[in-house]
Design a protein around this motif. Structure first.
Motif, PDB file in Angstrom:
ATOM      1  N   PHE A  13     -37.599 -42.663 -67.463  1.00 31.47           N
ATOM      2  CA  PHE A  13     -38.016 -41.485 -66.710  1.00 31.47           C
ATOM      3  C   PHE A  13     -39.541 -41.331 -66.743  1.00 31.47           C
ATOM      4  CE2 PHE A  13     -39.122 -36.931 -66.787  1.00 31.47           C
ATOM      5  CZ  PHE A  13     -38.651 -36.563 -65.548  1.00 31.47           C
ATOM      6  N   ASP A  14     -40.167 -41.336 -65.577  1.00 29.50           N
ATOM      7  CA  ASP A  14     -41.621 -41.154 -65.455  1.00 29.50           C
ATOM      8  C   ASP A  14     -41.845 -39.930 -64.562  1.00 29.50           C
ATOM      9  OD1 ASP A  14     -44.213 -41.147 -64.353  1.00 29.50           O
ATOM     10  OD2 ASP A  14     -44.402 -43.313 -64.573  1.00 29.50           O
ATOM     11  N   ALA A  15     -42.226 -38.811 -65.201  1.00 29.20           N
ATOM     12  CA  ALA A  15     -42.284 -37.530 -64.476  1.00 29.20           C
ATOM     13  C   ALA A  15     -43.228 -37.599 -63.276  1.00 29.20           C
ATOM     14  CB  ALA A  15     -42.707 -36.415 -65.432  1.00 29.20           C
ATOM     15  N   ASP A  16     -44.388 -38.259 -63.439  1.00 27.70           N
ATOM     16  CA  ASP A  16     -45.353 -38.284 -62.335  1.00 27.70           C
ATOM     17  C   ASP A  16     -44.817 -39.107 -61.155  1.00 27.70           C
ATOM     18  OD1 ASP A  16     -47.137 -36.724 -63.767  1.00 27.70           O
ATOM     19  OD2 ASP A  16     -48.055 -38.467 -64.727  1.00 27.70           O
ATOM     20  N   ALA A  17     -44.286 -40.274 -61.446  1.00 24.78           N
ATOM     21  CA  ALA A  17     -43.774 -41.136 -60.371  1.00 24.78           C
ATOM     22  C   ALA A  17     -42.615 -40.445 -59.649  1.00 24.78           C
ATOM     23  CB  ALA A  17     -43.317 -42.477 -60.942  1.00 24.78           C
ATOM     24  N   ILE A  18     -41.759 -39.790 -60.424  1.00 20.86           N
ATOM     25  CA  ILE A  18     -40.588 -39.164 -59.798  1.00 20.86           C
ATOM     26  C   ILE A  18     -40.985 -37.908 -59.025  1.00 20.86           C
ATOM     27  CG2 ILE A  18     -38.397 -37.980 -60.333  1.00 20.86           C
ATOM     28  CD1 ILE A  18     -37.958 -40.278 -62.404  1.00 20.86           C
ATOM     29  N   THR A  19     -42.013 -37.204 -59.503  1.00 24.59           N
ATOM     30  CA  THR A  19     -42.505 -36.054 -58.730  1.00 24.59           C
ATOM     31  C   THR A  19     -42.971 -36.512 -57.338  1.00 24.59           C
ATOM     32  OG1 THR A  19     -43.128 -34.885 -60.738  1.00 24.59           O
ATOM     33  CG2 THR A  19     -44.188 -34.176 -58.696  1.00 24.59           C
ATOM     34  N   LEU A  20     -43.656 -37.637 -57.274  1.00 24.60           N
ATOM     35  CA  LEU A  20     -44.092 -38.159 -55.963  1.00 24.60           C
ATOM     36  C   LEU A  20     -42.891 -38.494 -55.081  1.00 24.60           C
ATOM     37  CD1 LEU A  20     -47.113 -40.436 -56.989  1.00 24.60           C
ATOM     38  CD2 LEU A  20     -47.173 -38.267 -55.725  1.00 24.60           C
ATOM     39  N   LEU A  21     -41.884 -39.142 -55.679  1.00 24.35           N
ATOM     40  CA  LEU A  21     -40.667 -39.463 -54.910  1.00 24.35           C
ATOM     41  C   LEU A  21     -39.969 -38.195 -54.434  1.00 24.35           C
ATOM     42  CD1 LEU A  21     -39.260 -42.406 -57.044  1.00 24.35           C
ATOM     43  CD2 LEU A  21     -39.773 -42.505 -54.584  1.00 24.35           C
ATOM     44  N   LEU A  22     -39.933 -37.179 -55.293  1.00 21.34           N
ATOM     45  CA  LEU A  22     -39.279 -35.922 -54.895  1.00 21.34           C
ATOM     46  C   LEU A  22     -40.027 -35.286 -53.720  1.00 21.34           C
ATOM     47  CD1 LEU A  22     -38.354 -34.315 -58.351  1.00 21.34           C
ATOM     48  CD2 LEU A  22     -36.781 -35.300 -56.664  1.00 21.34           C
ATOM     49  N   LYS A  23     -41.355 -35.354 -53.753  1.00 26.27           N
ATOM     50  CA  LYS A  23     -42.114 -34.801 -52.623  1.00 26.27           C
ATOM     51  C   LYS A  23     -41.766 -35.548 -51.330  1.00 26.27           C
ATOM     52  CE  LYS A  23     -46.140 -33.168 -55.257  1.00 26.27           C
ATOM     53  NZ  LYS A  23     -47.584 -33.372 -55.518  1.00 26.27           N
ATOM     54  N   GLU A  24     -41.709 -36.877 -51.413  1.00 26.68           N
ATOM     55  CA  GLU A  24     -41.306 -37.657 -50.233  1.00 26.68           C
ATOM     56  C   GLU A  24     -39.911 -37.243 -49.769  1.00 26.68           C
ATOM     57  OE1 GLU A  24     -43.593 -41.692 -51.798  1.00 26.68           O
ATOM     58  OE2 GLU A  24     -41.505 -41.827 -51.140  1.00 26.68           O
ATOM     59  N   GLY A  25     -39.040 -36.982 -50.727  1.00 24.89           N
ATOM     60  CA  GLY A  25     -37.672 -36.582 -50.406  1.00 24.89           C
ATOM     61  C   GLY A  25     -37.619 -35.225 -49.712  1.00 24.89           C
ATOM     62  N   PHE A  26     -38.371 -34.254 -50.237  1.00 28.36           N
ATOM     63  CA  PHE A  26     -38.391 -32.926 -49.595  1.00 28.36           C
ATOM     64  C   PHE A  26     -38.927 -33.036 -48.164  1.00 28.36           C
ATOM     65  CE2 PHE A  26     -38.495 -31.032 -54.031  1.00 28.36           C
ATOM     66  CZ  PHE A  26     -37.336 -30.304 -53.889  1.00 28.36           C
ATOM     67  N   ILE A  27     -39.965 -33.858 -47.979  1.00 30.43           N
ATOM     68  CA  ILE A  27     -40.539 -34.016 -46.633  1.00 30.43           C
ATOM     69  C   ILE A  27     -39.510 -34.657 -45.696  1.00 30.43           C
ATOM     70  CG2 ILE A  27     -42.272 -35.302 -45.306  1.00 30.43           C
ATOM     71  CD1 ILE A  27     -44.204 -34.844 -47.722  1.00 30.43           C
ATOM     72  N   ALA A  28     -38.861 -35.726 -46.172  1.00 30.65           N
ATOM     73  CA  ALA A  28     -37.854 -36.395 -45.333  1.00 30.65           C
ATOM     74  C   ALA A  28     -36.720 -35.435 -44.988  1.00 30.65           C
ATOM     75  CB  ALA A  28     -37.313 -37.632 -46.061  1.00 30.65           C
ATOM     76  N   PHE A  29     -36.337 -34.611 -45.973  1.00 30.79           N
ATOM     77  CA  PHE A  29     -35.272 -33.631 -45.726  1.00 30.79           C
ATOM     78  C   PHE A  29     -35.686 -32.669 -44.610  1.00 30.79           C
ATOM     79  CE2 PHE A  29     -33.661 -29.322 -46.529  1.00 30.79           C
ATOM     80  CZ  PHE A  29     -32.296 -29.550 -46.406  1.00 30.79           C
TER      81      PHE A  29
END
Lengths: 312, 312
Positions: A13-29
């Motif tokens: 688990f890498d909080a910074d890397a996953i935060t970036l992925l989550l942002k991409e996910g919210f945008i795609a959503f």
């Protein structure tokens, strides 16, 4: 098929890397690039348990994700965690199972806390003299931990119903580097804090409207189903700007749903996190506004955190 | 958590025991003792794939089941099976994962064929001079194999579009003890057979109404989604009695849905398998009736076959 247990998952688990992925996910959503079928629910009354099954796919990805997440509320009496569950990844090219993540509910907890971090990046006021945490459980802890990356303030007020739970939380937060004040009076917390996170499964309002200071941000995490709410509808209506993870979910069963259905939000523009991220500027227009974020949890967060674990 | 691969699952498969469990499942379903949330669907256009996620719980059971079942139709060109998937069992007392069955779609195929066996027990006429199988694929094979337990006739007519596939099927059925006639003319099959199973994913009617003999039973397996059908609506309307696995599903997207939606079934009593099993007598009133069974597939079948595998 890769099988990962909880410890192996946490090691990746890498909080910074996953935060970036989550942002991409919210945008795609928010750009309708995600397939998220309606959630399946099962109930187990004798065991005081429930289960929800979520699946999701971000168009163009090489994998899709299915999550089974259960809450069995008699478990702690048997020495088991209430939250159970797993996530799975399947190939979007062949349908073959690729990975089984036996996370015991941790990935859901973590992606929720990281959504809180993203809300803080978007909404936090410049001046925070204390962080307020309503609740003393898992989300109360994870949120505080992940706010450390985006909020420099190390003063925290925590509200809880039990002295023992408050004392445990104090020890946790002190070990994490915070100066801690505990209270059983939510109004006292509100008077001291400009950044508040509510994390309880409460069915009655805890945080009153009267004591919230101008310029405060509130992130509401607890309400994820009909009947749950932590804020008085008047407090929701008092917010100048409201950020939501999903317009559809938040107005149906999120923290803001009651105020929305009572017509108290007619003048409010509800903005999705994905939309706000695309605008690439602070969500609040000035330091006097009260801002509110309503998090109900999206399947795309599960997709993105699984991708984040598997790519390492 | 127990993890079983395809071979381990097939080693534990007991057709008779699981048929009994499936009957119990159909009855429980028709008595509303089963939680079956709406199916989730995902689509993967570039790969010509789709996935459905089903979950189910029979009230009072110690476990519940989640199934992920995918069809990726470019797979065979890469030497992979089109059908992919797995089933999982979770404790209904604690929510903990209990078993992962990496069945690669076999359990779905087998529970479908065994539903055909149950339909045969309920509907088959006394005199069968030949069994008719429409299609040459997996279900065409599994149905024939499991009909052996309930129909003594060993003459079979098989219809297919390809000579090569028909020849392969002939070899399969001969090895299983059948005398085999192949045809590319469905009317010829209809004129010879009093028990017919249609197993194709066709989107246009294969079996015509005119050539079906009095006293014939037809089990339609192929239509499991909007747009698929194998029988002419006039043939469906010609049936004297119609048995369905689920009234809701069959009238929405099963073989009978087109005739139903065209108002051709106004005079028909549609009976669920679970209801028919409770009546404990042959479904047909006499040996001249044409009977039809429409199988769309129920999540309770997945629940029951998983229980059948895990109890051994």
């Amino acid at each position: 098929m890769i099988i990962l247990n909880k410890q192996q998952i946490l090691d990746k688990f890498d909080a910074d890397a996953i935060t970036l992925l989550l942002k991409e996910g919210f945008i795609a959503f928010s750009q309708q690039q995600v397939q998220l079928p309606p959630v399946q629910h099962l109930w187990f009354e004798p065991a005081n348990g429930d289960c929800c099954i979520k699946s999701g796919y971000l168009q163009g990805d090489s994998l899709f994700v299915v999550k089974v997440s259960a809450g069995f509320y008699h478990n702690p009496a048997q020495g088991l965690a209430s939250n159970q569950g797993l996530m799975m990844a399947f190939s979007a090219q062949t349908g073959e199972p690729q990975a089984l993540l036996l996370d015991e509910g941790w990935l859901t907890a973590l992606r929720t806390a990281l959504a809180g971090r993203i809300a803080a990046e978007l909404c936090a006021p410049q001046h925070i003299s204390a962080i307020g945490i309503v609740g003393t459980g898992m989300q109360a802890r994870l949120h505080l931990m992940h706010l450390k990356n985006v909020i420099s303030c190390r003063q925290v007020w925590v509200w809880g119903r039990s002295e023992a739970a408050l004392e445990e939380y104090r020890q946790y937060a002190q070990a994490a580097g915070f100066e801690v004040n505990t209270t059983q009076d939510a109004a006292e917390l509100a008077r001291h804090c400009q950044f508040i996170v509510t994390t309880t499964p409460s069915r009655e309002a805890i945080l009153p409207a009267a004591d919230i200071q101008p310029g405060t941000h509130i992130t509401a995490v607890g309400a994820d189903g009909t009947g749950k709410h932590e804020l008085a509808p008047e407090l929701v209506a008092k917010a100048d700007k409201i950020l939501v993870d999903s317009l559809a979910q938040c107005t149906e069963f999120g923290e803001i749903s009651l105020a929305f259905q009572q017509g108290l939000l007619a003048q409010h523009a509800l903005v999705e996190i994905g939309t706000a991220l695309l605008q690439n500027r602070p969500f609040r227009d000035n330091q006097q506004q009260i801002t509110l974020t309503d998090l109900t949890g999206l399947g795309i967060q599960d997709v993105q955190i699984v991708k984040g674990i598997l790519m390492r």
